[in-house]
Design a protein around this motif. Structure first.
Motif, PDB file in Angstrom:
ATOM      1  N   HIS A  17       0.809  -1.219   0.000  1.00 13.55           N
ATOM      2  CA  HIS A  17       0.000   0.000   0.000  1.00 13.55           C
ATOM      3  C   HIS A  17       0.844   1.273   0.000  1.00 13.55           C
ATOM      4  O   HIS A  17       0.443   2.284  -0.579  1.00 13.55           O
ATOM      5  N   LEU A  18       2.016   1.256   0.607  1.00 15.78           N
ATOM      6  CA  LEU A  18       2.854   2.456   0.605  1.00 15.78           C
ATOM      7  C   LEU A  18       3.416   2.745  -0.784  1.00 15.78           C
ATOM      8  O   LEU A  18       3.556   3.906  -1.177  1.00 15.78           O
ATOM      9  N   ALA A  19       3.718   1.712  -1.542  1.00 11.29           N
ATOM     10  CA  ALA A  19       4.196   1.907  -2.913  1.00 11.29           C
ATOM     11  C   ALA A  19       3.069   2.452  -3.788  1.00 11.29           C
ATOM     12  O   ALA A  19       3.286   3.357  -4.602  1.00 11.29           O
ATOM     13  N   ALA A  20       1.869   1.909  -3.616  1.00 10.73           N
ATOM     14  CA  ALA A  20       0.728   2.417  -4.382  1.00 10.73           C
ATOM     15  C   ALA A  20       0.465   3.876  -4.028  1.00 10.73           C
ATOM     16  O   ALA A  20       0.188   4.702  -4.897  1.00 10.73           O
ATOM     17  N   ARG A  21       0.587   4.215  -2.759  1.00 10.62           N
ATOM     18  CA  ARG A  21       0.355   5.601  -2.332  1.00 10.62           C
ATOM     19  C   ARG A  21       1.428   6.529  -2.904  1.00 10.62           C
ATOM     20  O   ARG A  21       1.131   7.647  -3.314  1.00 10.62           O
ATOM     21  N   ALA A  22       2.674   6.076  -2.946  1.00  3.07           N
ATOM     22  CA  ALA A  22       3.749   6.900  -3.516  1.00  3.07           C
ATOM     23  C   ALA A  22       3.472   7.200  -4.985  1.00  3.07           C
ATOM     24  O   ALA A  22       3.613   8.343  -5.436  1.00  3.07           O
ATOM     25  N   GLY A  23       3.067   6.183  -5.737  1.00  3.57           N
ATOM     26  CA  GLY A  23       2.738   6.394  -7.145  1.00  3.57           C
ATOM     27  C   GLY A  23       1.542   7.312  -7.325  1.00  3.57           C
ATOM     28  O   GLY A  23       1.541   8.186  -8.196  1.00  3.57           O
ATOM     29  N   LEU A  24       0.536   7.140  -6.484  1.00  4.06           N
ATOM     30  CA  LEU A  24      -0.650   7.989  -6.578  1.00  4.06           C
ATOM     31  C   LEU A  24      -0.325   9.442  -6.250  1.00  4.06           C
ATOM     32  O   LEU A  24      -0.827  10.352  -6.896  1.00  4.06           O
TER      33      LEU A  24
END
Length: 85
Positions: A17-24
């Motif tokens: 989830h932290l990687a997805a949040r960084a991309g978002l």
């Protein structure tokens, strides 16, 4: 009637989830999909180091509007004799 969810301002997925949040966040700040992918990959290198490492292999398929898709295969051993020139 079916209701389809849409994301008009960007969507990002990643195995953490932290990687997805960084991309978002990159998309929210006006970045493009490639910049968002790099942010997610860099985050994965920290939160899931066994899944991705900086300098690891990469396989990209980039689709640009009105142009043929571009594929990039960056895998295998690094060149020992490669120079900046």
């Amino acid at each position: 009637m079916l209701h389809t969810l849409t994301a008009g301002r960007g969507m990002m997925t990643a195995p953490h989830h932290l990687a997805a949040r960084a991309g978002l966040r990159v998309l929210e700040d006006g970045g493009n999909a490639i910049e968002a992918m790099v942010a997610a990959a860099a985050t994965i290198a920290v939160v899931y180091p066994h899944m991705n490492g900086l300098g690891g292999d990469a396989f990209w398929l980039v689709a640009r509007p009105g142009r043929a898709p571009l594929s990039i295969e960056a895998c295998g051993a690094a060149g020992r004799s490669v120079t900046p020139e």
